[in-house]
Design a protein around this motif. Structure first.
Motif, PDB file in Angstrom:
ATOM      1  N   GLY A 197       9.908  15.945 -41.991  1.00  0.00           N
ATOM      2  CA  GLY A 197       9.878  14.524 -42.163  1.00  0.00           C
ATOM      3  C   GLY A 197       9.270  14.166 -40.675  1.00  0.00           C
ATOM      4  N   GLU A 198       9.908  13.548 -40.182  1.00  0.00           N
ATOM      5  CA  GLU A 198       9.790  12.735 -39.106  1.00  0.00           C
ATOM      6  C   GLU A 198      10.391  14.654 -37.776  1.00  0.00           C
ATOM      7  N   HIS A 199      10.462  14.738 -38.469  1.00  0.00           N
ATOM      8  CA  HIS A 199      12.167  15.248 -37.000  1.00  0.00           C
ATOM      9  C   HIS A 199      11.357  16.797 -37.015  1.00  0.00           C
ATOM     10  N   THR A 200      11.526  17.586 -35.801  1.00  0.00           N
ATOM     11  CA  THR A 200      11.615  18.265 -35.044  1.00  0.00           C
ATOM     12  C   THR A 200      12.721  18.673 -34.515  1.00  0.00           C
ATOM     13  N   HIS A 201      13.202  20.386 -34.944  1.00  0.00           N
ATOM     14  CA  HIS A 201      14.620  20.861 -34.816  1.00  0.00           C
ATOM     15  C   HIS A 201      14.309  22.066 -34.921  1.00  0.00           C
ATOM     16  N   LYS A 202      15.474  22.690 -34.818  1.00  0.00           N
ATOM     17  CA  LYS A 202      15.334  24.008 -34.330  1.00  0.00           C
ATOM     18  C   LYS A 202      16.333  24.950 -35.058  1.00  0.00           C
ATOM     19  N   VAL A 203      15.821  25.986 -35.371  1.00  0.00           N
ATOM     20  CA  VAL A 203      17.136  26.486 -37.052  1.00  0.00           C
ATOM     21  C   VAL A 203      17.350  28.547 -36.528  1.00  0.00           C
ATOM     22  N   LEU A 204      17.991  29.128 -37.168  1.00  0.00           N
ATOM     23  CA  LEU A 204      18.570  29.798 -36.734  1.00  0.00           C
ATOM     24  C   LEU A 204      18.617  30.878 -38.443  1.00  0.00           C
ATOM     25  N   ILE A 205      17.172  31.905 -38.504  1.00  0.00           N
ATOM     26  CA  ILE A 205      17.154  32.897 -39.369  1.00  0.00           C
ATOM     27  C   ILE A 205      16.947  33.840 -39.392  1.00  0.00           C
ATOM     28  N   GLU A 206      18.579  34.452 -39.733  1.00  0.00           N
ATOM     29  CA  GLU A 206      18.522  36.368 -39.800  1.00  0.00           C
ATOM     30  C   GLU A 206      17.202  37.414 -40.168  1.00  0.00           C
ATOM     31  N   ARG A 207      17.110  38.019 -39.432  1.00  0.00           N
ATOM     32  CA  ARG A 207      15.829  38.838 -39.837  1.00  0.00           C
ATOM     33  C   ARG A 207      16.945  39.671 -41.642  1.00  0.00           C
ATOM     34  N   ASP A 208      17.587  40.112 -41.305  1.00  0.00           N
ATOM     35  CA  ASP A 208      18.859  41.280 -41.498  1.00  0.00           C
ATOM     36  C   ASP A 208      19.046  40.619 -43.171  1.00  0.00           C
TER      37      ASP A 208
END
Length: 262
Positions: free
Chosen positions: A173-184
């Protein structure tokens, strides 16, 4: 018994004592006679409790982050403030909306009563609003057939465990934020619960897709592989909403965290 109910009971008791003292007791005792201690204390606390109750119920309420499901946006130990009127004015204790002022938008960080146990408060990010088709497959989020932009942003160090997680910038949407996504971590999403409108969701070996029903919201944690959210236990009904989180007002371990967040 939750804190809102306890505060309401204290408000009623102190209000009765205050009214009894002002309207009856003072008129029927000698001018130089002191008030009974229980009347004096009860009546004197009433204005303070009234102000706290009004602020907490209708303006802003403090919460403490208990888990890491919203890392890196919110950390364990963050003390946050929640706007209580953004999504409408609600009656305290019963949480019944009486004046609609707005609705949650994609990207909002929202506090709500956990649908499986309303005595517990949860905090997640709103991903889907009523009518949306939310797909989280292969660890990529799509809404209404459009993939949500995701840009690599280095790595995040978990200080308590001393390991790194891939970090990404997500535009929701109008929000820009950071996320964590694990590869394994596996892409498969498990849902051990039966929840209202579960027929709106389809689970596969690569993820889950859901159509958000009217009056409900689909929420997820920013720490995508370490969050129990709508992917597992279903949708958040409007009547469970507490408010929109918007400010970190304290953290004992890191004063630099004080301030607003996305």
């Amino acid at each position: 018994m939750n804190f809102a109910l306890i505060l309401f009971i204290l408000l009623v008791v102190s209000g009765v004592l205050w009214a009894a003292d002002r309207l009856y007791a003072r008129k029927h005792r000698a001018a130089d006679a002191p008030s009974p201690w229980w009347v004096e204390y009860g009546a004197s606390f009433f204005p303070v409790i009234l102000i706290v109750f009004a602020l907490r119920s209708f303006i802003v309420e403090p919460f403490k982050i208990p888990s890491g499901s919203m890392i890196p946006t919110l950390l364990v130990g963050d003390f946050i403030l929640v706007n209580k009127f953004t999504y409408g004015i609600r009656l305290p204790v019963i949480n019944q909306k009486i004046i609609p002022l707005g609705t949650p938008e994609r990207g909002d960080v929202m506090v709500f009563r956990y649908p499986r146990d309303p005595s517990m408060d949860y905090i997640k990010r709103v991903v889907g609003v009523p009518g949306d088709e939310v797909v989280y497959r292969g660890k990529r989020l799509s809404i209404n057939g459009e993939e949500v932009p995701l840009t690599p942003d280095g790595e995040y160090l978990h200080p308590e465990r001393m390991y790194y997680s891939p970090r990404f910038v997500e535009e929701l949407g109008e929000h820009t934020h950071k996320v964590l996504i694990e590869r394994d971590s596996p892409a498969y999403v498990s849902s051990p619960f039966d929840f209202p409108y579960r027929e709106n969701c389809t689970y596969t070996s690569s993820g889950v897709s859901c159509t958000v029903p009217e009056g409900h919201y689909f929420v997820m944690g920013d720490n995508r592989d370490a969050s129990s959210d709508s992917r597992m236990w279903g949708f958040v009904p409007d009547e469970n909403i507490v408010g929109r989180a918007f400010f970190i007002w304290f953290n004992f371990g890191d004063l630099k965290r004080i301030g607003g967040f996305n």
